[in-house]
Design a protein around this motif. Structure first.
Motif, PDB file in Angstrom:
ATOM      1  N   ARG A   9       0.597  -1.208  -0.065  1.00  0.00           N
ATOM      2  CA  ARG A   9       0.062   0.010  -0.202  1.00  0.00           C
ATOM      3  C   ARG A   9       0.750   1.067   0.009  1.00  0.00           C
ATOM      4  NH1 ARG A   9      -3.228  -2.893   3.736  1.00  0.00           N
ATOM      5  NH2 ARG A   9      -2.443  -1.465   5.405  1.00  0.00           N
ATOM      6  N   CYS A  10       2.206   1.276   0.730  1.00  0.00           N
ATOM      7  CA  CYS A  10       2.840   2.224   0.871  1.00  0.00           C
ATOM      8  C   CYS A  10       3.501   2.670  -0.541  1.00  0.00           C
ATOM      9  CB  CYS A  10       3.772   2.067   1.587  1.00  0.00           C
ATOM     10  SG  CYS A  10       3.174   2.248   3.494  1.00  0.00           S
ATOM     11  N   LEU A  11       3.898   1.430  -1.122  1.00  0.00           N
ATOM     12  CA  LEU A  11       4.514   1.376  -2.494  1.00  0.00           C
ATOM     13  C   LEU A  11       3.570   2.127  -3.761  1.00  0.00           C
ATOM     14  CD1 LEU A  11       7.283   1.248  -4.037  1.00  0.00           C
ATOM     15  CD2 LEU A  11       6.270  -1.418  -4.386  1.00  0.00           C
ATOM     16  N   PHE A 307      14.039   3.450  -7.340  1.00  0.00           N
ATOM     17  CA  PHE A 307      14.901   3.465  -5.979  1.00  0.00           C
ATOM     18  C   PHE A 307      14.329   4.362  -4.950  1.00  0.00           C
ATOM     19  CE2 PHE A 307      18.232   5.188  -3.253  1.00  0.00           C
ATOM     20  CZ  PHE A 307      18.562   3.836  -2.680  1.00  0.00           C
ATOM     21  N   LEU A 308      14.032   5.612  -5.301  1.00  0.00           N
ATOM     22  CA  LEU A 308      13.440   6.551  -4.334  1.00  0.00           C
ATOM     23  C   LEU A 308      12.016   6.245  -3.980  1.00  0.00           C
ATOM     24  CD1 LEU A 308      14.503  10.066  -5.940  1.00  0.00           C
ATOM     25  CD2 LEU A 308      15.380   8.806  -3.803  1.00  0.00           C
ATOM     26  N   ALA A 309      11.174   5.571  -4.899  1.00  0.00           N
ATOM     27  CA  ALA A 309       9.718   5.154  -4.653  1.00  0.00           C
ATOM     28  C   ALA A 309      10.198   3.995  -3.348  1.00  0.00           C
ATOM     29  CB  ALA A 309       9.278   4.550  -5.978  1.00  0.00           C
ATOM     30  N   LEU A 310      11.033   3.109  -3.750  1.00  0.00           N
ATOM     31  CA  LEU A 310      11.089   1.878  -2.895  1.00  0.00           C
ATOM     32  C   LEU A 310      11.746   2.377  -1.420  1.00  0.00           C
ATOM     33  CD1 LEU A 310      12.525  -0.697  -5.346  1.00  0.00           C
ATOM     34  CD2 LEU A 310      10.427  -0.937  -4.107  1.00  0.00           C
ATOM     35  N   LEU A 311      12.455   3.220  -1.487  1.00  0.00           N
ATOM     36  CA  LEU A 311      12.821   3.813  -0.277  1.00  0.00           C
ATOM     37  C   LEU A 311      12.205   4.622   0.671  1.00  0.00           C
ATOM     38  CD1 LEU A 311      15.215   4.480   1.399  1.00  0.00           C
ATOM     39  CD2 LEU A 311      15.792   6.439   0.196  1.00  0.00           C
ATOM     40  N   ALA A 313       8.782   4.265   0.265  1.00  0.00           N
ATOM     41  CA  ALA A 313       7.490   3.390   0.768  1.00  0.00           C
ATOM     42  C   ALA A 313       8.339   2.698   1.995  1.00  0.00           C
ATOM     43  CB  ALA A 313       7.389   2.642  -0.226  1.00  0.00           C
ATOM     44  N   TRP A 314       9.493   2.251   1.869  1.00  0.00           N
ATOM     45  CA  TRP A 314      10.004   1.501   3.165  1.00  0.00           C
ATOM     46  C   TRP A 314      10.094   2.397   4.249  1.00  0.00           C
ATOM     47  CZ3 TRP A 314      11.245  -2.851   5.249  1.00  0.00           C
ATOM     48  CH2 TRP A 314      12.258  -2.918   6.301  1.00  0.00           C
ATOM     49  N   LEU A 315      10.468   3.849   4.046  1.00  0.00           N
ATOM     50  CA  LEU A 315      10.461   4.515   5.415  1.00  0.00           C
ATOM     51  C   LEU A 315       9.218   4.917   5.820  1.00  0.00           C
ATOM     52  CD1 LEU A 315      13.341   7.434   3.944  1.00  0.00           C
ATOM     53  CD2 LEU A 315      13.442   5.266   5.727  1.00  0.00           C
ATOM     54  N   GLU A 316       8.250   4.977   4.852  1.00  0.00           N
ATOM     55  CA  GLU A 316       6.889   5.210   5.247  1.00  0.00           C
ATOM     56  C   GLU A 316       6.263   3.937   5.957  1.00  0.00           C
ATOM     57  OE1 GLU A 316       2.324   5.936   3.335  1.00  0.00           O
ATOM     58  OE2 GLU A 316       4.214   5.870   2.002  1.00  0.00           O
ATOM     59  N   TYR A 317       6.577   2.670   5.731  1.00  0.00           N
ATOM     60  CA  TYR A 317       6.223   1.355   6.061  1.00  0.00           C
ATOM     61  C   TYR A 317       6.825   1.383   7.549  1.00  0.00           C
ATOM     62  CZ  TYR A 317       6.830  -3.549   7.112  1.00  0.00           C
ATOM     63  OH  TYR A 317       6.849  -4.825   7.492  1.00  0.00           O
ATOM     64  N   ARG A 322       6.308   1.834  13.315  1.00  0.00           N
ATOM     65  CA  ARG A 322       6.692   2.241  14.789  1.00  0.00           C
ATOM     66  C   ARG A 322       5.669   2.854  15.554  1.00  0.00           C
ATOM     67  NH1 ARG A 322      11.352   4.063  11.914  1.00  0.00           N
ATOM     68  NH2 ARG A 322      10.629   6.000  11.704  1.00  0.00           N
ATOM     69  N   GLU A 323       4.820   3.775  14.641  1.00  0.00           N
ATOM     70  CA  GLU A 323       3.700   4.323  15.112  1.00  0.00           C
ATOM     71  C   GLU A 323       2.640   3.416  15.761  1.00  0.00           C
ATOM     72  OE1 GLU A 323      -0.181   7.591  13.995  1.00  0.00           O
ATOM     73  OE2 GLU A 323       1.602   6.938  12.648  1.00  0.00           O
ATOM     74  N   ARG A 324       2.412   2.214  15.149  1.00  0.00           N
ATOM     75  CA  ARG A 324       1.656   1.272  15.562  1.00  0.00           C
ATOM     76  C   ARG A 324       2.130   0.519  16.772  1.00  0.00           C
ATOM     77  NH1 ARG A 324      -0.733  -1.868  10.078  1.00  0.00           N
ATOM     78  NH2 ARG A 324      -1.732  -0.287   9.368  1.00  0.00           N
ATOM     79  N   ALA A 325       3.428   0.348  16.749  1.00  0.00           N
ATOM     80  CA  ALA A 325       4.081  -0.295  18.019  1.00  0.00           C
ATOM     81  C   ALA A 325       3.913   0.585  18.973  1.00  0.00           C
ATOM     82  CB  ALA A 325       5.595  -0.706  17.637  1.00  0.00           C
ATOM     83  N   PHE A 326       4.224   1.789  18.750  1.00  0.00           N
ATOM     84  CA  PHE A 326       4.272   3.025  20.028  1.00  0.00           C
ATOM     85  C   PHE A 326       2.651   2.947  20.470  1.00  0.00           C
ATOM     86  CE2 PHE A 326       3.592   7.086  21.658  1.00  0.00           C
ATOM     87  CZ  PHE A 326       4.703   7.269  22.391  1.00  0.00           C
TER      88      PHE A 326
END
Length: 544
Positions: A9-11, A307-311, A313-317, A322-326
């Protein structure tokens, strides 16, 4: 990856954006490239015809004999075979005398060579000439010759000269030599073990004259058939341009008898007789010439966009995880004290023993204090992470550290923990309150996890331009895979670091956020029988 759906979804959201950005960047590149290539195409289209019309010295033919016509064809080919080649096109030129007679035209294959007669054993008398090969070759042979040029290049030399691609002593050419123009019948190149034969037709260009055989010392070919599109396509283009010029001649059969400035047919062919020499020419050009040279840029920018789209998406993921874990951790931390508060509040509504009522009220107050501390820590962490401005001032770190640990003298004594301080007088520029919070959290963490009867060692020393604070405590090691996770909010590695030992689970997260806000760094490592936390802060020479 634990949640592939979330990542996809992020990607999906980021890929479309970066694809649009890439498309916009490529459109801008194409437009800029078109602006430049359009001017270059105009220059190359008219370069050879204009040189002939203007009487350029290279085309200032003084005589127009039959023999010189061959030289003119060679010169037209050598001068024009590279025009428009980079754009997948080519130019065809035919020159005339003032009466409309043909002097020569662009060829599909010519060569410049140094020849030696078979009788010249020592190769002492070189003959420099131009070669014409079109009339000795079929279209299929011309295509094969162009493929050969693409593989091996266009310049060939005898081995003893030691330059370029060597050709063996068996290389020879058969043809008719007329005023430094060799009309080729057969050309044989000996390239090591490989023998290449060009021509070989039985055409008799000069009836009644036997062709001669010459040895080749050096030869360099000129052909418009090599280049983008391939030999077959370029040969087809050549034939179409030649036919266009023939059609133009048919439409203007009387042009040599009247002052004609220019004539055109519906194709790209033009006929002009207003210069030093009359000339007809045509050209072909790929409709995609504006894309010339953009292939590597398109691939690189597309790769960068992916590459930037994958990066992204990965950072957003990771941020969402992290937000969900927090959120889960915060909810879990609040769930227990709230449950305790509810249970005791319900009990207080009943008619219970006054002694127990007092005990229950103490529990309620204790859990309320715990939640207050937790929410306060959360607010502190939020302020640091959103970049709240610090109140910066010179801070003497040794006094700050000593003051914090002096307050822990009683808890240290009660647990039987020895304190060892090794503090050098060092200064830093920072927020005194937040720096105090850093030291307090490290101190309470060391006290909490130090084994009874162990030692807590605190060092403050200068390391280059940094003030380095080390807080070491005896105790169990932390699993190596969990060391980097200690700085996360609410993270507790094992039972020895569970909430039963006290604390909010946010202390080390606040340490890291506060140190980063001061442009410093922090780290944790194991040693035999203990754990070491280190903090680096930018140092000052003095209080100034």
């Amino acid at each position: 990856m634990k949640d592939k759906r979330l990542f996809m979804r992020c990607l999906g959201g980021t890929f479309g954006i970066f694809l649009l950005l890439w498309g916009a960047a490529m459109a801008a590149l194409v437009w800029v490239n078109w602006q430049w290539t359009s001017q270059d195409v105009l220059t190359q289209r008219y370069q050879l015809p204009n040189a002939i019309l203007m009487g350029d010295t290279s085309f200032n033919w003084e005589s127009e004999t039959a023999e010189e016509k061959g030289w003119i064809s060679c010169q037209l080919t050598v001068s024009g075979c590279e025009n428009l080649k980079d754009y997948g096109g080519q130019v065809f030129v035919r020159a005339y005398d003032k009466e409309g007679g043909r002097l020569g035209q662009s060829q599909m294959l010519t060569a410049t060579a140094t020849l030696y007669s078979e009788d010249d054993i020592h190769m002492s008398e070189a003959i420099f000439c131009r070669m014409l090969l079109d009339q000795a070759m079929t279209d299929e042979q011309l295509v094969e010759a162009a493929r050969f040029m693409n593989r091996r290049g266009t310049g060939y030399y005898l081995e003893h000269i030691g330059l370029g691609v060597p050709i063996g002593g068996g290389s020879e050419v058969v043809g008719w030599l007329k005023d430094n123009v060799l009309y080729v019948q057969t050309l044989t190149l000996q390239l090591g073990e490989e023998q290449v034969v060009l021509g070989g037709s039985d055409v008799d260009l000069f009836p009644g004259q036997e062709p001669a055989t010459y040895r080749i010392g050096w030869v360099e070919f000129s052909t418009p058939l090599t280049g983008r599109g391939g030999p077959e396509k370029r040969l087809e283009q050549y034939r179409e341009m030649e036919a266009d010029v023939d059609d133009l001649e048919e439409l203007n059969q009387e042009w040599g008898k009247r002052p004609l400035i220019a004539a055109n047919n519906p194709s790209n062919a033009s006929l002009i007789s207003s210069g030093a020499h009359a000339v007809a020419y045509s050209y072909c050009l790929s409709p995609y010439y504006a894309l010339t040279g953009l292939g590597p840029a398109a691939l690189l920018t597309l790769g960068a966009a992916v590459f930037l789209a994958l990066l992204t998406a990965w950072l957003e993921y990771r941020a969402i995880r992290r937000e969900r874990a927090f959120t889960r951790a915060a909810a879990h931390e609040l769930k227990t004290p709230l449950a305790i508060l509810r249970a005791h509040a319900e009990s207080l509504k009943e008619d219970i023993d006054p002694a127990k009522r007092e005990e229950y009220l103490d529990v309620v107050l204790s859990e309320t204090d715990r939640m207050t501390a937790l929410t306060g820590a959360l607010l502190d962490l939020a302020r640091l992470e959103r970049g709240e401005a610090l109140v910066r001032e010179p801070v003497e770190l040794s006094a700050l550290v000593k003051g914090v640990f002096d307050q822990l003298a009683l808890p240290l004594e009660q647990k039987g923990v020895a304190l060892r301080l090794e503090l050098s007088p060092l200064w830093t520029q920072g927020d005194r309150a937040w720096l105090g919070s850093v030291v307090e959290n490290l101190a309470s963490n060391a006290l909490r996890h130090c084994t009874p009867g162990g030692v807590v060692t605190v060092k403050l020393a200068k390391e280059g331009r940094w003030a380095a604070l080390t807080v070491d405590n005896d105790g169990e090691n932390i699993p190596k895979r969990e060391l980097h996770r200690l700085w996360r909010p609410f993270y507790r590695g094992d039972q020895s670091r569970s909430r039963d030992t006290g604390g909010t689970g946010l202390g080390l997260a606040i340490v890291k956020a506060a140190v980063k806000a001061h442009r410093g760094d922090c780290a944790v490592s194991n040693r035999d029988g203990g754990v070491t936390f280190r903090v680096w802060l930018p140092g000052l020479q003095s209080a100034q």
